[in-house]
Scaffold this motif. Structure first.
Motif: not given
Length: 308
Positions: A40-51, A95-98, A111-120, A143-144
């Motif tokens: 068993v492995k303890e893994v940190v999972l970050i999906v679209d900025g949520r950990q 990071r899911h493509a938007r 375009h497709l981007v993986t950033a979650t805000n306009v600046g990024d 948004p997605l």
């Protein structure tokens, strides 16, 4: 006297014939538990900025995501790559493509981007938020489902209006907006080039010319005005002769220029305006038109396109 008989001792459990079997089973179970816990492995999972923190038996990033129910599709970002092995304490980011519909200076692209805000998102597209005007603030979420984004970059344009020569750094969407920003008055009949509703690209020269109320006769339009300008001033709209002084490609004196409706100094106006005023002068002077260009007047009658 006979002594009392002792009561029989109770059987000792470990001396039971099943004792070895029970002990062996316990040892096997304990070993299995230790072995399983080591997998068993303890893994940190970050999906679209949520950990979040997950436990997984998986051996690769792809397997961990499958166990966690995280789907990955075209354009999505996965770090580390899906085929890599995971260890206890690993961190996996998804990071899911938007989809972004970007209108940049009037041109639309997708375009497709993986950033979650306009600046990024703009940074992914090699654009700097501070370099222009945005339809959404840089910290707005993307948004997605995607979004439409309009960007007007800061461009350098030039305004030529009479004696005014103005350089402007602007994010304006139209020529009209540039002129408003620079407080250039537009009176009835003024000619603006490019048109007021057109987009001012970087390097655009905007000319504002006064009304042209005097129509030019067709036979005058057919004369070789380019040949005359080449003879008088080598065709240079900014030519200057201190002897008069004379200005522009047709070597106007200031009194003559003003007499045909010109404003300011002839050499500050584009070639088109100077040619129009020269044609007005030709019509107004009648048979005396040759006195304006005594050494070059005959060039007006050269065949168009010819050279001497």
């Amino acid at each position: 006297m006979r002594g009392k008989r002792r009561a029989p001792r109770p059987p000792i459990p470990w001396r039971s014939p099943w004792t070895p079997v029970v002990c062996l089973a316990g040892m096997v179970a304990l070993g299995a538990l230790v072995a399983v816990s080591s997998l068993v492995k303890e893994v940190v999972l970050i999906v679209d900025g949520r950990q979040s923190q997950v436990r997984a038996f998986a051996g690769t990033v792809h397997d961990v995501l499958a166990e966690a129910g995280v789907s990955v599709g075209y354009g999505d970002l996965v770090r580390p790559p899906a085929h890599e092995d995971v260890t206890d304490g690993s961190t996996i980011e998804v990071r899911h493509a938007r989809p972004i519909t970007l209108t940049l200076d009037g041109r639309t692209s997708r375009h497709l981007v993986t950033a979650t805000n306009v600046g990024d998102a703009l940074a992914e597209l090699d654009l700097t938020p501070a370099a222009g005007k945005l339809s959404a603030p840089p910290d707005d979420a993307v948004p997605l489902s995607g979004m439409e984004l309009t960007v007007y970059t800061r461009r350098k344009v030039y305004v030529v209006a009479g004696t005014n020569r103005i350089t402007s750094r602007t994010t304006a969407r139209t020529v009209r907006e540039v002129l408003r920003q620079k407080r250039i008055p537009l009176r009835r009949g003024y000619v603006v080039n490019p048109p007021l509703g057109s987009f001012p690209k970087d390097g655009t020269v905007i000319t504002v010319t006064p009304p042209r109320t005097i129509p030019i006769r067709p036979e005058v339009l057919r004369l070789n005005w380019q040949a005359l300008a080449e003879c008088a001033a080598l065709g240079d709209p900014q030519a200057y002769n201190p002897d008069g002084p004379y200005y522009g490609m047709y070597q106007f004196s200031l009194p003559v220029w003003q007499a045909v409706g010109g404003m300011g100094i002839p050499s500050t106006w584009p070639a088109e305006e100077q040619t129009y005023r020269a044609q007005v002068l030709y019509q107004q002077m009648g048979s005396r038109w040759q006195t304006q260009w005594p050494n070059c007047a005959d060039r007006l009658f050269d065949p168009v396109g010819s050279s001497r």
